[in-house]
Design a protein around this motif. Sequence first.
Motif, PDB file in Angstrom:
ATOM      1  N   LEU A  18       1.008  -0.722   7.938  1.00 26.75           N
ATOM      2  CA  LEU A  18       1.126  -2.060   7.375  1.00 26.75           C
ATOM      3  C   LEU A  18       2.137  -2.855   8.177  1.00 26.75           C
ATOM      4  O   LEU A  18       3.177  -2.328   8.576  1.00 26.75           O
ATOM      5  CB  LEU A  18       1.595  -2.002   5.922  1.00 26.75           C
ATOM      6  N   PHE A  19       1.841  -4.110   8.390  1.00 22.52           N
ATOM      7  CA  PHE A  19       2.795  -4.994   9.040  1.00 22.52           C
ATOM      8  C   PHE A  19       3.863  -5.350   8.022  1.00 22.52           C
ATOM      9  O   PHE A  19       3.558  -5.839   6.933  1.00 22.52           O
ATOM     10  CB  PHE A  19       2.095  -6.246   9.569  1.00 22.52           C
ATOM     11  N   THR A  20       5.102  -5.081   8.375  1.00 21.55           N
ATOM     12  CA  THR A  20       6.212  -5.373   7.477  1.00 21.55           C
ATOM     13  C   THR A  20       7.097  -6.489   8.007  1.00 21.55           C
ATOM     14  O   THR A  20       8.055  -6.879   7.349  1.00 21.55           O
ATOM     15  CB  THR A  20       7.044  -4.105   7.228  1.00 21.55           C
ATOM     16  N   LEU A  50       0.836  -1.203   0.000  1.00 25.72           N
ATOM     17  CA  LEU A  50       0.000   0.000   0.000  1.00 25.72           C
ATOM     18  C   LEU A  50       0.867   1.249   0.000  1.00 25.72           C
ATOM     19  O   LEU A  50       2.038   1.215   0.331  1.00 25.72           O
ATOM     20  CB  LEU A  50      -0.902   0.040   1.241  1.00 25.72           C
ATOM     21  N   GLY A  51       0.241   2.360  -0.317  1.00 29.57           N
ATOM     22  CA  GLY A  51       0.948   3.633  -0.348  1.00 29.57           C
ATOM     23  C   GLY A  51       1.229   4.172   1.036  1.00 29.57           C
ATOM     24  O   GLY A  51       0.946   3.558   2.053  1.00 29.57           O
ATOM     25  N   ILE A 101       5.767  -2.472  12.085  1.00 33.50           N
ATOM     26  CA  ILE A 101       4.714  -1.760  11.378  1.00 33.50           C
ATOM     27  C   ILE A 101       5.398  -0.611  10.655  1.00 33.50           C
ATOM     28  O   ILE A 101       6.033   0.239  11.296  1.00 33.50           O
ATOM     29  CB  ILE A 101       3.619  -1.251  12.328  1.00 33.50           C
ATOM     30  N   ASN A 102       5.302  -0.627   9.320  1.00 35.35           N
ATOM     31  CA  ASN A 102       6.024   0.346   8.499  1.00 35.35           C
ATOM     32  C   ASN A 102       7.508   0.395   8.896  1.00 35.35           C
ATOM     33  O   ASN A 102       8.098   1.460   9.028  1.00 35.35           O
ATOM     34  CB  ASN A 102       5.378   1.730   8.581  1.00 35.35           C
ATOM     35  N   ALA A 103       8.076  -0.786   9.110  1.00 34.27           N
ATOM     36  CA  ALA A 103       9.492  -0.985   9.440  1.00 34.27           C
ATOM     37  C   ALA A 103       9.880  -0.447  10.820  1.00 34.27           C
ATOM     38  O   ALA A 103      11.058  -0.378  11.134  1.00 34.27           O
ATOM     39  CB  ALA A 103      10.398  -0.399   8.362  1.00 34.27           C
ATOM     40  N   GLN A 104       8.915  -0.100  11.665  1.00 34.04           N
ATOM     41  CA  GLN A 104       9.172   0.348  13.030  1.00 34.04           C
ATOM     42  C   GLN A 104       8.781  -0.762  14.001  1.00 34.04           C
ATOM     43  O   GLN A 104       7.688  -1.319  13.906  1.00 34.04           O
ATOM     44  CB  GLN A 104       8.365   1.615  13.351  1.00 34.04           C
TER      45      GLN A 104
END
Length: 122
Positions: A13-15, A7-8, A24-27
Amino acid sequence: MKMHQSLGQGKNLFTGYGEGHVLINAQRHDGNLIVSGDEIVSWAAPDFPNLAAEHFEVLLAYQPEVVLFGSGKSQRFVHPKLYAALTQAGIGIECMDTQAACRTFNILLAEDRRVIAALLAI
């Protein structure tokens, strides 16, 4: 494990995920969480055996279509009386292990569904 982001910008997003955390978003985020497309908050839920109805009632405020309950390392099913308030409000709930909840969340969010994940730590 790493996951592919599809997604944009601006959506949670779970990464990835691992022992005791999710990305989540690389955090990195540790502990029990409530995650929507726009928000990440700590979830005051205890361990699985000590869950109570009030832990699920707080999810009503997010007005989701569906709640993905991530039960930790393995799939465990919550007694329906604990999430009765969600059912009475017409909100679906799916119980799965936390890793599956993360993957499913991304799919439903990509479909523009009003989804939240209520996750117990892996």
